[in-house]
Motif scaffolding. Structure first.
Motif, PDB file in Angstrom:
ATOM      1  N   ASP A  35      -8.868  -3.661   9.575  1.00 17.41           N
ATOM      2  CA  ASP A  35      -9.854  -4.029  10.576  1.00 17.41           C
ATOM      3  C   ASP A  35      -9.250  -2.188  10.733  1.00 17.41           C
ATOM      4  O   ASP A  35      -9.087  -1.753  10.663  1.00 17.41           O
ATOM      5  CB  ASP A  35      -9.251  -4.382  11.749  1.00 17.41           C
ATOM      6  N   VAL A  36     -10.469  -1.408  11.506  1.00 17.87           N
ATOM      7  CA  VAL A  36     -10.863  -0.530  11.817  1.00 17.87           C
ATOM      8  C   VAL A  36     -11.805  -0.175  12.903  1.00 17.87           C
ATOM      9  O   VAL A  36     -12.753  -0.362  12.395  1.00 17.87           O
ATOM     10  CB  VAL A  36     -11.607   0.631  10.794  1.00 17.87           C
ATOM     11  N   ASP A  37     -12.006  -0.236  13.965  1.00 15.63           N
ATOM     12  CA  ASP A  37     -12.485  -0.150  15.387  1.00 15.63           C
ATOM     13  C   ASP A  37     -13.568   0.586  15.154  1.00 15.63           C
ATOM     14  O   ASP A  37     -13.750   2.419  14.578  1.00 15.63           O
ATOM     15  CB  ASP A  37     -11.055   0.372  16.424  1.00 15.63           C
ATOM     16  N   GLY A  38     -14.490  -0.217  15.321  1.00 20.77           N
ATOM     17  CA  GLY A  38     -15.908   0.627  15.526  1.00 20.77           C
ATOM     18  C   GLY A  38     -16.465   0.849  14.041  1.00 20.77           C
ATOM     19  O   GLY A  38     -17.704   1.033  13.447  1.00 20.77           O
ATOM     20  N   ILE A  39     -15.646  -0.026  12.932  1.00 13.58           N
ATOM     21  CA  ILE A  39     -16.403   0.863  11.355  1.00 13.58           C
ATOM     22  C   ILE A  39     -16.118  -0.972  10.551  1.00 13.58           C
ATOM     23  O   ILE A  39     -17.158  -1.079  10.033  1.00 13.58           O
ATOM     24  CB  ILE A  39     -15.529   1.609  10.252  1.00 13.58           C
ATOM     25  N   ALA A  40     -14.627  -1.880  10.925  1.00 10.83           N
ATOM     26  CA  ALA A  40     -15.071  -2.461  10.497  1.00 10.83           C
ATOM     27  C   ALA A  40     -14.516  -3.360  10.746  1.00 10.83           C
ATOM     28  O   ALA A  40     -13.156  -3.569  11.351  1.00 10.83           O
ATOM     29  CB  ALA A  40     -14.164  -2.472   8.367  1.00 10.83           C
ATOM     30  N   THR A  41     -14.280  -4.358  11.055  1.00 13.21           N
ATOM     31  CA  THR A  41     -13.919  -6.001  11.469  1.00 13.21           C
ATOM     32  C   THR A  41     -13.695  -7.252  10.803  1.00 13.21           C
ATOM     33  O   THR A  41     -14.656  -7.928  10.340  1.00 13.21           O
ATOM     34  CB  THR A  41     -14.844  -6.774  13.109  1.00 13.21           C
ATOM     35  N   ARG A  42     -12.385  -7.224  10.690  1.00 11.45           N
ATOM     36  CA  ARG A  42     -11.513  -8.630  10.239  1.00 11.45           C
ATOM     37  C   ARG A  42     -12.019  -8.727   8.382  1.00 11.45           C
ATOM     38  O   ARG A  42     -12.881  -9.455   7.559  1.00 11.45           O
ATOM     39  CB  ARG A  42     -11.692  -9.889  10.714  1.00 11.45           C
ATOM     40  N   THR A  43     -13.152  -7.611   7.422  1.00 10.60           N
ATOM     41  CA  THR A  43     -13.513  -7.654   6.518  1.00 10.60           C
ATOM     42  C   THR A  43     -13.023  -7.471   5.680  1.00 10.60           C
ATOM     43  O   THR A  43     -11.245  -7.305   4.867  1.00 10.60           O
ATOM     44  CB  THR A  43     -14.421  -5.652   6.020  1.00 10.60           C
ATOM     45  N   GLU A  44     -12.487  -8.171   4.143  1.00 12.91           N
ATOM     46  CA  GLU A  44     -12.577  -8.714   3.174  1.00 12.91           C
ATOM     47  C   GLU A  44     -12.452  -7.033   2.137  1.00 12.91           C
ATOM     48  O   GLU A  44     -13.230  -6.315   2.741  1.00 12.91           O
ATOM     49  CB  GLU A  44     -13.014  -9.537   1.984  1.00 12.91           C
ATOM     50  N   ALA A  45     -11.016  -6.639   2.082  1.00 11.40           N
ATOM     51  CA  ALA A  45     -10.902  -5.837   1.179  1.00 11.40           C
ATOM     52  C   ALA A  45     -10.101  -5.674   0.002  1.00 11.40           C
ATOM     53  O   ALA A  45      -9.363  -7.146  -0.365  1.00 11.40           O
ATOM     54  CB  ALA A  45      -9.905  -5.146   2.124  1.00 11.40           C
ATOM     55  N   SER A  46     -10.029  -5.131  -1.128  1.00 11.30           N
ATOM     56  CA  SER A  46      -9.402  -5.544  -2.067  1.00 11.30           C
ATOM     57  C   SER A  46      -9.518  -4.017  -2.884  1.00 11.30           C
ATOM     58  O   SER A  46      -9.835  -2.979  -2.812  1.00 11.30           O
ATOM     59  CB  SER A  46     -10.215  -6.319  -3.647  1.00 11.30           C
ATOM     60  N   GLY A  47      -8.037  -4.210  -3.681  1.00 12.95           N
ATOM     61  CA  GLY A  47      -7.960  -3.147  -4.720  1.00 12.95           C
ATOM     62  C   GLY A  47      -6.719  -2.630  -5.400  1.00 12.95           C
ATOM     63  O   GLY A  47      -5.949  -3.882  -5.458  1.00 12.95           O
ATOM     64  N   THR A  48      -5.487  -1.367  -5.546  1.00  9.70           N
ATOM     65  CA  THR A  48      -4.967  -1.507  -5.776  1.00  9.70           C
ATOM     66  C   THR A  48      -4.029  -0.553  -5.462  1.00  9.70           C
ATOM     67  O   THR A  48      -4.581   0.059  -4.416  1.00  9.70           O
ATOM     68  CB  THR A  48      -4.701  -0.541  -7.659  1.00  9.70           C
ATOM     69  N   LEU A  49      -2.584  -0.693  -5.561  1.00  7.91           N
ATOM     70  CA  LEU A  49      -1.298  -0.599  -4.793  1.00  7.91           C
ATOM     71  C   LEU A  49       0.483   0.454  -6.037  1.00  7.91           C
ATOM     72  O   LEU A  49      -0.028  -0.700  -7.167  1.00  7.91           O
ATOM     73  CB  LEU A  49      -0.604  -0.865  -3.894  1.00  7.91           C
ATOM     74  N   SER A  50      -0.295   0.855  -6.241  1.00  5.10           N
ATOM     75  CA  SER A  50       1.128   1.341  -6.713  1.00  5.10           C
ATOM     76  C   SER A  50       2.249   1.857  -6.197  1.00  5.10           C
ATOM     77  O   SER A  50       2.522   2.901  -4.781  1.00  5.10           O
ATOM     78  CB  SER A  50       0.131   3.545  -7.505  1.00  5.10           C
ATOM     79  N   LEU A  51       3.369   2.240  -6.177  1.00  3.85           N
ATOM     80  CA  LEU A  51       4.798   1.403  -5.659  1.00  3.85           C
ATOM     81  C   LEU A  51       5.357   2.996  -6.710  1.00  3.85           C
ATOM     82  O   LEU A  51       5.874   2.950  -7.765  1.00  3.85           O
ATOM     83  CB  LEU A  51       4.925   0.440  -5.894  1.00  3.85           C
ATOM     84  N   PHE A  52       5.835   4.122  -5.486  1.00  4.64           N
ATOM     85  CA  PHE A  52       6.630   5.022  -6.236  1.00  4.64           C
ATOM     86  C   PHE A  52       6.895   5.431  -8.132  1.00  4.64           C
ATOM     87  O   PHE A  52       6.982   5.523  -8.677  1.00  4.64           O
ATOM     88  CB  PHE A  52       7.739   4.479  -6.609  1.00  4.64           C
ATOM     89  N   PRO A  53       5.119   5.917  -7.888  1.00  2.88           N
ATOM     90  CA  PRO A  53       4.247   6.173  -9.541  1.00  2.88           C
ATOM     91  C   PRO A  53       5.460   6.953  -9.389  1.00  2.88           C
ATOM     92  O   PRO A  53       5.613   8.344  -9.052  1.00  2.88           O
ATOM     93  CB  PRO A  53       3.045   6.816  -8.892  1.00  2.88           C
TER      94      PRO A  53
END
Length: 76
Positions: A35-53
């Motif tokens: 959720d980003v006010d005025g941009i995206a409302t409960r929109t599906e998102a996907s991607g990657t996360l790097s933890l302590f690269p």
């Protein structure tokens, strides 16, 4: 300048701890909503996360892909 505070909810998937530890970027797949006010409302998102690269000074590096509300309501 307006600062919009995003909120997100998601989950990370780590199919193999051995592959995660062997990967210098320590990458996991993530899926959820954003959720980003005025941009995206409960929109599906996907991607990657790097933890302590291994490279860089960041504790987390993430890449999220999502469509804004305009893209979801357009006729294109």
């Amino acid at each position: 300048m307006w600062l919009r505070q995003p909120s997100s909810r998601g989950s990370a998937r780590l199919p193999s701890i051995d592959r995660f530890l062997a990967d210098p970027a320590h990458t996991v797949s993530i899926r959820g909503t954003i959720d980003v006010d005025g941009i995206a409302t409960r929109t599906e998102a996907s991607g990657t996360l790097s933890l302590f690269p291994d490279s860089g000074d960041e504790a987390m590096v993430y890449n999220l892909r999502f469509h804004d509300d305009a893209a979801l309501t357009s006729d294109r």
